[in-house]
Scaffold this active site. Structure first.
Site, PDB file in Angstrom:
ATOM      1  N   HIS A   1      36.381  44.350  45.191  1.00 51.60           N
ATOM      2  CA  HIS A   1      36.786  43.478  44.014  1.00 51.60           C
ATOM      3  C   HIS A   1      37.911  43.957  43.237  1.00 51.60           C
ATOM      4  CE1 HIS A   1      35.698  40.171  41.114  1.00 51.60           C
ATOM      5  NE2 HIS A   1      36.388  41.012  40.430  1.00 51.60           N
ATOM      6  N   GLU A   2      37.665  45.222  42.637  1.00 52.85           N
ATOM      7  CA  GLU A   2      38.792  45.694  41.670  1.00 52.85           C
ATOM      8  C   GLU A   2      39.942  46.030  42.672  1.00 52.85           C
ATOM      9  OE1 GLU A   2      38.015  45.076  39.127  1.00 52.85           O
ATOM     10  OE2 GLU A   2      35.814  45.025  39.231  1.00 52.85           O
TER      11      GLU A   2
ATOM     12  N   ASP B   1      36.043  36.034  26.032  1.00 50.33           N
ATOM     13  CA  ASP B   1      34.685  36.839  26.966  1.00 50.33           C
ATOM     14  C   ASP B   1      33.831  35.693  27.230  1.00 50.33           C
ATOM     15  OD1 ASP B   1      36.426  38.835  27.021  1.00 50.33           O
ATOM     16  OD2 ASP B   1      35.035  40.130  25.520  1.00 50.33           O
TER      17      ASP B   1
ATOM     18  N   TYR C   1      34.120  33.036  38.682  1.00 45.89           N
ATOM     19  CA  TYR C   1      34.067  33.892  40.050  1.00 45.89           C
ATOM     20  C   TYR C   1      33.614  33.153  41.133  1.00 45.89           C
ATOM     21  CZ  TYR C   1      34.230  38.096  36.980  1.00 45.89           C
ATOM     22  OH  TYR C   1      34.592  38.966  36.082  1.00 45.89           O
TER      23      TYR C   1
ATOM     24  N   GLU D   1      40.151  46.462  36.570  1.00 47.59           N
ATOM     25  CA  GLU D   1      41.050  46.662  37.623  1.00 47.59           C
ATOM     26  C   GLU D   1      42.324  47.238  36.908  1.00 47.59           C
ATOM     27  OE1 GLU D   1      39.863  43.659  36.445  1.00 47.59           O
ATOM     28  OE2 GLU D   1      41.236  42.024  36.302  1.00 47.59           O
TER      29      GLU D   1
ATOM     30  N   HIS E   1      42.153  42.570  42.807  1.00 47.23           N
ATOM     31  CA  HIS E   1      43.000  42.299  41.757  1.00 47.23           C
ATOM     32  C   HIS E   1      44.296  42.792  41.928  1.00 47.23           C
ATOM     33  CE1 HIS E   1      40.304  39.886  39.186  1.00 47.23           C
ATOM     34  NE2 HIS E   1      39.207  40.878  39.199  1.00 47.23           N
TER      35      HIS E   1
ATOM     36  N   GLU F   1      39.869  35.711  38.853  1.00 47.90           N
ATOM     37  CA  GLU F   1      38.516  36.004  39.196  1.00 47.90           C
ATOM     38  C   GLU F   1      37.853  35.376  40.537  1.00 47.90           C
ATOM     39  OE1 GLU F   1      37.318  38.735  38.298  1.00 47.90           O
ATOM     40  OE2 GLU F   1      38.381  39.144  36.705  1.00 47.90           O
TER      41      GLU F   1
END
Ligand code: BES
Ligand code: ZN
Length: 627
Positions: free
Chosen positions: A306-307, A384, A392, A282, A310, A329
């Site tokens: 989704h992006e 990560d 999510y 994003e 953001h 998320e």
């Protein structure tokens, strides 16, 4: 006296911690010295695979005697200068500390009393974790090289020395020199004209966290999609991309209706080469997206929803540390589905939510309790690693629970005011919880009693009172799958003409579940692979051009030893570097000795084409180069 001092210390530290949450993934000291603006100046040197130039940081001094501590990873620091007035720069000293596997190395710069600017002359290393340098052969056009960045979670430090914490927001400007005929784009306003002269300038005037700084350089074309929307892609891909993304402007309008104005000016999308390790990223004003979302029928545009979402949840209101990642998320996954519902209708939303819930339930089986917590503790780990379905899908489910309990009208109003209240701030889970209490829960105590907020945020698993999104369309698909599995119908008799990608995915997942549990395999089907063959003859899954369907099918092919799909599997792994696809495929292969051998043979050749972030993951899956 003593008490007063103690009291003062307590007041000061609690004030500071209110604005600066402890971020275990940064060496920086923003509570003492805070970077406010970054000026970047680079040559993009494809021959050496390096960025070479300088970063000039404008700093705010909070504790006068403290040095500036920056995050770096694999940077070559040539010289550091400081300046009090921005005009005269004097050479300064610096110390590059020892490098940690996850965090990189702290760069400590002692500051003269009045210094307000610090310039670092440096170059990146060819293996920088946040950069991928592609040879022409790895692009669609095959003629020009390509460079792109991926900064989230903590990879900005591998290409810019800065305070690499999402709690620190900066404005930035950049001057980028590239080979002629290549175009540079950034997550910022482009100040250069249309000329491709290899000299580009950018400016981002809104304060953003470091993980949203982004750059790409390649043979890119632009096509407008709407008044403030457009797409960049290689010439080979631009027409397909523009068709696929033609609903983008509509999505922006729909999101504004729900959550207030889009605050970033333009919303453009950059389609990257297939080695891009994520589905989407994003980056403000310029979403980065995988070409594997270009299905040809808009069926995978949830990724854009989704992006785009953001731009509110994440870019406007940002997680203060990676512990708070679910604020980015979970909110975004919830918003994504609301956008899909607004643009494509409720049935689409139901299907996406049902697929999400299934993924969540499937993943939870193999997660440790500590990793099932929204407010996760990631100290000592790679942030990560926190990127599971928990932030999510569990995050989105929590918001859905709030929506269903308090009603849409009230909850939408709450979210809209949340985005306004915290706009351009980085916040912690505690801050969200306080705001939730004051603005929703405490105003409706009877309803609040129905939502176990502490359990949602701080406990593993899914609360028993959680909603269970369901899809009537999926119920019909499931019925067909079972009829076929019980040999009551032939594939040709299934009413598939109008099935969407989501319905096909549900069909395959249903078939997979039955094939996987040996007790329930009907006797007429003597082997799972044979069943797969029958499906393949009817529906041609092995050659599906839809990346999600192909992925699901290939995963099943490994599980059920469906050999006719193996060449396609190899081709898929050799051409696509999206971690969400390749990691599960390698994991599945690694479960048997023959599979592991095949995985290693493919990976040996594919590895040099994958992004450093994907390489780190797959090295781990295959214990590379252990054997
Ligand atoms: N911000 C994430 C990508 C990300 C997360 C990069 C963590 C690095 C660390 C992005 O918004 C995202 O969630 N992308 C998803 C696609 C989406 C449709 C769920 C992806 O890449 O799979
Ligand atoms: Zn996301």
């Amino acid at each position: 006296m003593m008490y007063r001092l103690l009291f003062a210390i307590i007041v000061v530290t609690s004030l500071v911690s209110a604005v600066t949450a402890q971020d275990y993934h940064s060496y920086s000291n923003p509570a003492a010295v805070r970077v406010r603006h970054v000026d970047l100046d680079w040559d993009v040197v494809f021959e050496q695979k390096i960025l070479k130039g300088s970063a000039t940081l404008t700093i705010e001094r909070i504790s006068p005697n403290e040095p500036l501590i920056l995050d770096t990873r694999d940077l070559k620091i040539d010289k550091v200068e400081t300046s009090a007035d921005g005009a005269r720069y004097e050479v300064g000293t610096f110390k590059l500390g020892e490098s940690d596997k996850f965090l990189g190395a702290p760069l400590t710069i002692p500051l003269p009393p009045k210094a307000t600017r610090v310039r670092i002359h440096y170059s990146t290393s060819p293996g920088a974790s946040g950069l991928q340098w592609l040879d022409p052969a790895q692009t669609a056009g095959k003629k020009s090289p390509f460079l792109f960045t991926q900064s989230e979670a903590i990879h900005a430090r591998s290409w810019i020395p800065l305070q690499d914490s999402p709690g620190v927001r900066v404005t930035y400007a950049a001057h980028v020199r590239t080979p002629r005929n290549l175009l540079a784009v950034m997550s910022a306003e482009n100040l250069s004209g249309p000329a491709r002269d290899g000299d580009y300038r950018f400016r981002m005037d809104q304060p953003i966290p470091s993980y949203l700084i982004a750059l790409a350089v390649g043979d890119l074309q632009f096509q407008s999609l709407g008044p403030r929307t457009g797409v960049y892609a290689e010439p080979h891909t631009i027409a397909l991309a523009a068709r696929e993304l033609s609903d983008t402007e509509k999505m922006v309008v729909a999101t504004e209706h729900l959550y207030g104005p889009y605050r970033w000016g333009r919303y453009d999308i950059l389609i990257l080469p297939p080695s891009f390790p994520y589905g989407g990223m994003e980056n403000p004003r310029l979403t980065f997206a995988t070409p594997t979302m270009l299905a040809g029928d808009k069926s995978l545009v949830s990724l854009i929803a989704h992006e785009l979402a953001h731009s509110w949840s994440g870019n406007l209101v940002t997680n203060a540390t990676w512990r708070d990642f679910w604020l980015n998320e979970g909110f975004t996954t919830y918003l994504e589905r609301r956008i899909l519902e607004a643009v494509y209708g409720r049935s689409r939303e139901e299907m996406e939510a049902a697929l999400g819930l299934r993924d969540l339930k499937e993943e939870i089986v193999s997660l440790d309790d500590r990793d099932e917590i929204l407010h996760i503790d990631l100290k000592g780990r790679d942030p990560d690693d926190g990127s599971t379905d928990i932030p999510y899908e569990k995050g989105a489910l929590f918001l859905r629970h709030l929506e269903e309990t308090f009603g849409r009208a009230r909850f939408d109003q709450f979210l809209k005011s949340y985005f306004n209240h915290f706009a351009f701030q980085s916040i912690t889970t505690d801050q969200f919880e306080d705001y939730l209490k004051q603005n929703l829960l405490n105003k409706n105590p009877a309803l609040a009693a129905k939502v176990p907020v502490d359990e949602w945020i701080n406990k593993p698993g899914i609360p028993a009172s959680a909603p269970t999104p369901s899809s009537p369309a999926f119920a019909k698909v499931q019925e067909q799958a079972h009829l076929w599995l019980e040999s009551k119908i032939k594939p040709a008799q299934m009413p598939v003409a109008k099935w969407t990608t989501q319905e096909w995915l549900h069909f395959l997942q249903t078939v997979q579940t039955v094939l996987r549990s040996p007790g329930s395999v009907p006797e007429s089907l003597d082997s799972a692979a044979q069943s797969m063959g029958a499906l393949d003859r009817a529906f041609h899954f092995t050659r599906s051009g839809n990346s999600e369907i192909a992925f699901q099918w290939l995963l099943m092919s490994i599980r059920n030893r469906y050999e006719p799909a193996y060449p396609r599997l190899e081709e898929f792994l050799m051409t696509i570097g999206r971690r969400k696809f390749i990691k599960p495929l390698y994991e599945e292969l690694a479960k048997t000795p023959e599979g592991k051998a095949r995985a290693l043979a493919i990976y040996r050749r594919a590895r040099p084409t994958y992004h450093p972030i994907a390489v780190t993951s797959i090295d781990d899956v295959l214990k590379w180069p252990g054997e």
